[in-house]
Design an enzyme around this catalytic site. Structure first.
Site, PDB file in Angstrom:
ATOM      1  CB  SER A   1     -61.707 -88.760 -44.662  1.00  0.00           C
ATOM      2  OG  SER A   1     -61.876 -88.862 -43.279  1.00  0.00           O
TER       3      SER A   1
ATOM      4  CE  LYS B   1     -64.614 -88.521 -48.356  1.00  0.00           C
ATOM      5  NZ  LYS B   1     -64.818 -87.450 -49.327  1.00  0.00           N
TER       6      LYS B   1
ATOM      7  CE1 TYR C   1     -67.131 -89.227 -45.758  1.00  0.00           C
ATOM      8  CE2 TYR C   1     -65.994 -89.737 -43.701  1.00  0.00           C
ATOM      9  CZ  TYR C   1     -66.173 -88.919 -44.800  1.00  0.00           C
ATOM     10  OH  TYR C   1     -65.399 -87.791 -44.948  1.00  0.00           O
TER      11      TYR C   1
HETATM   12  P1  NAD Z   1     -70.144 -80.304 -46.156  1.00  0.00           P
HETATM   13  O1  NAD Z   1     -71.291 -81.245 -46.078  1.00  0.00           O
HETATM   14  O2  NAD Z   1     -70.226 -79.047 -45.402  1.00  0.00           O
HETATM   15  O3  NAD Z   1     -69.817 -79.975 -47.685  1.00  0.00           O
HETATM   16  C1  NAD Z   1     -70.073 -80.872 -48.728  1.00  0.00           C
HETATM   17  C2  NAD Z   1     -70.864 -80.131 -49.793  1.00  0.00           C
HETATM   18  O4  NAD Z   1     -71.161 -81.024 -50.860  1.00  0.00           O
HETATM   19  C3  NAD Z   1     -72.204 -79.594 -49.265  1.00  0.00           C
HETATM   20  O5  NAD Z   1     -72.310 -78.214 -49.557  1.00  0.00           O
HETATM   21  C4  NAD Z   1     -73.244 -80.411 -50.012  1.00  0.00           C
HETATM   22  O6  NAD Z   1     -74.428 -79.670 -50.248  1.00  0.00           O
HETATM   23  C5  NAD Z   1     -72.502 -80.770 -51.284  1.00  0.00           C
HETATM   24  N1  NAD Z   1     -72.990 -81.998 -51.924  1.00  0.00           N
HETATM   25  C6  NAD Z   1     -73.283 -83.171 -51.349  1.00  0.00           C
HETATM   26  N2  NAD Z   1     -73.694 -84.048 -52.277  1.00  0.00           N
HETATM   27  C7  NAD Z   1     -73.638 -83.410 -53.468  1.00  0.00           C
HETATM   28  C8  NAD Z   1     -73.929 -83.803 -54.797  1.00  0.00           C
HETATM   29  N3  NAD Z   1     -74.377 -85.033 -55.086  1.00  0.00           N
HETATM   30  N4  NAD Z   1     -73.736 -82.906 -55.783  1.00  0.00           N
HETATM   31  C9  NAD Z   1     -73.314 -81.648 -55.515  1.00  0.00           C
HETATM   32  N5  NAD Z   1     -73.035 -81.229 -54.267  1.00  0.00           N
HETATM   33  C10 NAD Z   1     -73.193 -82.104 -53.258  1.00  0.00           C
HETATM   34  O7  NAD Z   1     -68.847 -81.134 -45.719  1.00  0.00           O
HETATM   35  P2  NAD Z   1     -67.364 -80.605 -45.490  1.00  0.00           P
HETATM   36  O8  NAD Z   1     -67.031 -80.812 -44.073  1.00  0.00           O
HETATM   37  O9  NAD Z   1     -67.166 -79.302 -46.108  1.00  0.00           O
HETATM   38  O10 NAD Z   1     -66.594 -81.735 -46.312  1.00  0.00           O
HETATM   39  C11 NAD Z   1     -66.185 -81.577 -47.653  1.00  0.00           C
HETATM   40  C12 NAD Z   1     -65.492 -82.848 -48.107  1.00  0.00           C
HETATM   41  O11 NAD Z   1     -64.418 -83.135 -47.234  1.00  0.00           O
HETATM   42  C13 NAD Z   1     -66.408 -84.070 -48.087  1.00  0.00           C
HETATM   43  O12 NAD Z   1     -66.127 -84.850 -49.227  1.00  0.00           O
HETATM   44  C14 NAD Z   1     -65.994 -84.798 -46.834  1.00  0.00           C
HETATM   45  O13 NAD Z   1     -66.196 -86.169 -46.941  1.00  0.00           O
HETATM   46  C15 NAD Z   1     -64.515 -84.456 -46.745  1.00  0.00           C
HETATM   47  N6  NAD Z   1     -63.997 -84.531 -45.377  1.00  0.00           N
HETATM   48  C16 NAD Z   1     -64.562 -83.766 -44.384  1.00  0.00           C
HETATM   49  C17 NAD Z   1     -64.065 -83.851 -43.084  1.00  0.00           C
HETATM   50  C18 NAD Z   1     -64.653 -83.040 -41.957  1.00  0.00           C
HETATM   51  O14 NAD Z   1     -64.379 -83.356 -40.789  1.00  0.00           O
HETATM   52  N7  NAD Z   1     -65.421 -81.991 -42.217  1.00  0.00           N
HETATM   53  C19 NAD Z   1     -63.002 -84.720 -42.791  1.00  0.00           C
HETATM   54  C20 NAD Z   1     -62.457 -85.472 -43.831  1.00  0.00           C
HETATM   55  C21 NAD Z   1     -62.958 -85.362 -45.116  1.00  0.00           C
HETATM   56  C1  UD1 Z   2     -65.531 -88.353 -36.542  1.00  0.00           C
HETATM   57  C2  UD1 Z   2     -65.879 -89.652 -37.234  1.00  0.00           C
HETATM   58  C3  UD1 Z   2     -64.938 -89.822 -38.434  1.00  0.00           C
HETATM   59  C4  UD1 Z   2     -65.090 -88.611 -39.389  1.00  0.00           C
HETATM   60  C5  UD1 Z   2     -64.826 -87.322 -38.604  1.00  0.00           C
HETATM   61  C6  UD1 Z   2     -65.058 -86.092 -39.439  1.00  0.00           C
HETATM   62  C7  UD1 Z   2     -66.840 -91.251 -35.653  1.00  0.00           C
HETATM   63  C8  UD1 Z   2     -66.575 -92.440 -34.813  1.00  0.00           C
HETATM   64  N1  UD1 Z   2     -65.753 -90.762 -36.296  1.00  0.00           N
HETATM   65  O1  UD1 Z   2     -64.177 -88.396 -36.187  1.00  0.00           O
HETATM   66  O2  UD1 Z   2     -65.212 -91.017 -39.125  1.00  0.00           O
HETATM   67  O3  UD1 Z   2     -64.165 -88.713 -40.452  1.00  0.00           O
HETATM   68  O4  UD1 Z   2     -65.700 -87.270 -37.447  1.00  0.00           O
HETATM   69  O5  UD1 Z   2     -66.414 -85.912 -39.740  1.00  0.00           O
HETATM   70  O6  UD1 Z   2     -67.949 -90.776 -35.777  1.00  0.00           O
HETATM   71  N2  UD1 Z   2     -66.445 -86.364 -28.691  1.00  0.00           N
HETATM   72  C9  UD1 Z   2     -67.072 -86.178 -27.478  1.00  0.00           C
HETATM   73  N3  UD1 Z   2     -68.320 -85.644 -27.485  1.00  0.00           N
HETATM   74  C10 UD1 Z   2     -68.964 -85.284 -28.629  1.00  0.00           C
HETATM   75  C11 UD1 Z   2     -68.320 -85.465 -29.873  1.00  0.00           C
HETATM   76  C12 UD1 Z   2     -67.068 -86.022 -29.864  1.00  0.00           C
HETATM   77  O7  UD1 Z   2     -66.523 -86.498 -26.431  1.00  0.00           O
HETATM   78  O8  UD1 Z   2     -70.115 -84.809 -28.567  1.00  0.00           O
HETATM   79  C13 UD1 Z   2     -65.060 -86.899 -28.693  1.00  0.00           C
HETATM   80  C14 UD1 Z   2     -64.886 -88.151 -29.525  1.00  0.00           C
HETATM   81  O9  UD1 Z   2     -65.082 -89.293 -28.730  1.00  0.00           O
HETATM   82  C15 UD1 Z   2     -63.431 -87.984 -29.990  1.00  0.00           C
HETATM   83  C16 UD1 Z   2     -63.255 -86.475 -30.125  1.00  0.00           C
HETATM   84  O10 UD1 Z   2     -64.271 -85.900 -29.294  1.00  0.00           O
HETATM   85  O11 UD1 Z   2     -62.547 -88.445 -29.002  1.00  0.00           O
HETATM   86  C17 UD1 Z   2     -63.423 -85.968 -31.546  1.00  0.00           C
HETATM   87  O12 UD1 Z   2     -64.642 -86.429 -32.083  1.00  0.00           O
HETATM   88  P1  UD1 Z   2     -65.186 -85.934 -33.524  1.00  0.00           P
HETATM   89  O13 UD1 Z   2     -65.137 -84.468 -33.571  1.00  0.00           O
HETATM   90  O14 UD1 Z   2     -66.499 -86.601 -33.749  1.00  0.00           O
HETATM   91  O15 UD1 Z   2     -64.097 -86.439 -34.571  1.00  0.00           O
HETATM   92  P2  UD1 Z   2     -63.525 -87.918 -34.860  1.00  0.00           P
HETATM   93  O16 UD1 Z   2     -63.883 -88.857 -33.769  1.00  0.00           O
HETATM   94  O17 UD1 Z   2     -62.088 -87.788 -35.159  1.00  0.00           O
END
Ligand code: NAD
Ligand code: UD1
Length: 348
Positions: A134, A162, A158
Site C-alpha cells: 500500500s 505492510k 496497518y
Molecule cells: P477487502 O477487505 O475488500 O478484501 C480483503 C479480503 O481478505 C476480504 O474478502 C476478507 O474477507 C479477506 N480476509 C481477511 N482476513 C483474512 C484471513 N485471515 N484469511 C482469509 N481471508 C481473509 O480489501 P481490499 O480493498 O480488496 O484490499 C485487498 C488488499 O489490498 C488488502 O491486503 C489491503 O490491505 C490492500 N490494499 C487495499 C487498498 C484499498 O484502498 N482498498 C489500498 C492499498 C492496499
Molecule cells: C486512507 C487511509 C490510508 C489507506 C487508504 C486506503 C487515513 C488517514 N488514510 O487513505 O492509510 O491506505 O485510505 O484504505 O485513513 N475525505 C473526505 N471525506 C471523507 C473521506 C475522505 O474529505 O469522508 C478526504 C480525505 O481527507 C482525503 C481524501 O478524501 O483527502 C481521500 O481519503 P480516503 O479515500 O480515505 O483515502 P486516503 O486518505 O488516501
C-alpha cells in the site's frame, strides 16, 4: 496456469478474479469472508456464465493463518496434477482506525498470516508471488509524485504490517535469489467498479474512504459528505489523492504475472496508481457532472493522519510491467455509480 488468490472475494480480489478467469487462468480463491460476502462468487460466476465462458474457479472458505488448510490446498493441487504456479496474496485487514484499536490482530492476520503462506509456498516449491502492499507505507509526506524510492515511514499499525511484510519478502528473496519471483504492488486509491455493475466495493459499516462515502450520499444512505479540511496547501484547499480505476489496478496484476513468467527470478516493488492527483472538490464536481447527482457536503476539521497531497510516480510500472492505466476519472464515477445504483445495499 493455476493461481491461488487469497482475499479473492474482497473488493480488489473479486475484480482480479474476474479478469484472471476471463483470461483462462485456473483460479482458487481462499477467503474467510471476514470482510466480504460469499455472494461475490455467485456474481462472478453469473457474469462468466452470461458470457458463455468456460472457466475453472474453486472457492475455499478459510483463514490464511490455518497452516493445515494451506498445506491441503497445495497438496490437493499437486495430487490433481495442477500445482499452484502463482499466489496473488490480498487477504488481510485494511482499516487504519481498527489497526490503532486492535494492533495485535493486524499483526496476527497480516504478518503471521503472510508468514504462514510464505512458509507453505516454500515447502511446496511455489516461488511466484504478487503481494498487495500500500501507498500508506510512504507515511506523512507531501513530496509528489512519489516514486518507489520515496522514504518508507508508516504512521499507523496497518501500514507498519505492510512494511514488515515487504521486509519479510525482501529477506526471503535474498535467501535464494535463483528461485523467487516476487512483485510487491503498492496501491494508491483503488475506486470505481466493474462496468457490469455485478461487483464493486461494499464496505461494512460507515465507509472511511471518500469514494464509497460519496456514492452512499448519492444513493441516500448517508446524508452529507464531510470534507476533512479546506485549508490544505493545495489549489482549492482540499486533499489531493491518486484515484485508480479498479479494473486498471486489476490489469496491473495480470501484467505482473506476465512479468514474473518472463523472469528466472526477481523482486520488484512497484507503485500502482493513475499517476494523477485530484482534490476532494474535483472528485465531487466530476461525480456530479457524470451522474447528475447532487452531493451535499460540509467542511469539517482535518482528519488525523491525512496529508495534503499524495499521488504516484508510475513510470516504473509502465516500463517494467508494460502496463498503463487507461480509465478516466469520468469512467470511475460512472462505473462506481452504476454499481451503487444497481446494488444500493451492496451484496446484501
Ligand atoms: P477487502 O477487505 O475488500 O478484501 C480483503 C479480503 O481478505 C476480504 O474478502 C476478507 O474477507 C479477506 N480476509 C481477511 N482476513 C483474512 C484471513 N485471515 N484469511 C482469509 N481471508 C481473509 O480489501 P481490499 O480493498 O480488496 O484490499 C485487498 C488488499 O489490498 C488488502 O491486503 C489491503 O490491505 C490492500 N490494499 C487495499 C487498498 C484499498 O484502498 N482498498 C489500498 C492499498 C492496499
Ligand atoms: C486512507 C487511509 C490510508 C489507506 C487508504 C486506503 C487515513 C488517514 N488514510 O487513505 O492509510 O491506505 O485510505 O484504505 O485513513 N475525505 C473526505 N471525506 C471523507 C473521506 C475522505 O474529505 O469522508 C478526504 C480525505 O481527507 C482525503 C481524501 O478524501 O483527502 C481521500 O481519503 P480516503 O479515500 O480515505 O483515502 P486516503 O486518505 O488516501
Amino acid at each position: 496456469m493455476r493461481v491461488l488468490l487469497t482475499g479473492g472475494s474482497g473488493f480488489i480480489g473479486s475484480h482480479i478474479a474476474l479478469l484472471l478467469l476471463e483470461r483462462g487462468f485456473d483460479v482458487l480463491i481462499l477467503d474467510s469472508y471476514v470482510n466480504s460476502s460469499s455472494n461475490v462468487i455467485n456474481r462472478i460466476k453469473a457474469y462468466l456464465d452470461k458470457k458463455d465462458l468456460n472457466y475453472k474457479l474453486k472457492s475455499i472458505n478459510g483463514d490464511i493463518r490455518d497452516k493445515k488448510l494451506l498445506d491441503n490446498i497445495f497438496i490437493d493441487s499437486i495430487k490433481e496434477k495442477k500445482p499452484i504456479d502463482t499466489v496473488i496474496h490480498l487477504a488481510g485487514l485494511k482499516s487504519v482506525s481498527e489497526s490503532f484499536s486492535n494492533p495485535l490482530h493486524y499483526w496476527d492476520v497480516n504478518v503471521i498470516g503472510t508468514l504462514n503462506l510464505l512458509l507453505t509456498m516454500k515447502e511446496y516449491k511455489c516461488y511466484s508471488l504478487v503481494f498487495s502492499s500500500s501507498a500508506t507505507i510512504y507515511g506523512l509526506s507531501n513530496s509528489v509524485p512519489m516514486a518507489e524510492d520515496h522514504k518508507i515511514s508508516p504512521i499507523n499499525p496497518y501500514g507498519k504490517t505492510k512494511v514488515a511484510i515487504e521486509n519479510m519478502i525482501y529477506d526471503l528473496y535474498n535467501s535464494n535469489i535463483n528461485v523467487w519471483k516476487i512483485c510487491s504492488l503498492r496501491y494508491f486509491n483503488p475506486v470505481g467498479a466493474h462496468p457490469s455493475g455485478l461487483i464493486g466495493e461494499d464496505p461494512i459499516g460507515i465507509p472511511n474512504n471518500l469514494f464509497p462515502y460519496l456514492t452512499q450520499v448519492a444513493i441516500g444512505r448517508q446524508k452529507s459528505l464531510n470534507i476533512y479540511g479546506n485549508d490544505w496547501d493545495t489549489d482549492d484547499g482540499s486533499g489531493i489523492r491518486d484515484y485508480i480505476h479498479i479494473i486498471d489496478l486489476a490489469e496491473g496484476h495480470l501484467a505482473s504475472i506476465d512479468y514474473l513468467n518472463s523472469k528466472e527470478s526477481c523482486l520488484e516493488f512497484v507503485n500502482l496508481g493513475s499517476g494523477k492527483g485530484y482534490s476532494v472538490f474535483q472528485i465531487i464536481r466530476q461525480f456530479e457532472l457524470s451522474t447528475g447527482c447532487k452531493i451535499p457536503f460540509s467542511i469539517e476539521s482535518r482528519r488525523d493522519g491525512d496529508v495534503a497531497k499524495s499521488y504516484a510516480d508510475i513510470s516504473k510500472a509502465k516500463k517494467l510491467l508494460a502496463w498503463t492505466p487507461k480509465r478516466s476519472l469520468e469512467q470511475i464515477c460512472l462505473d462506481g455509480w452504476n454499481w451503487q445504483l444497481k446494488n444500493p445495499y451492496g451484496f446484501q
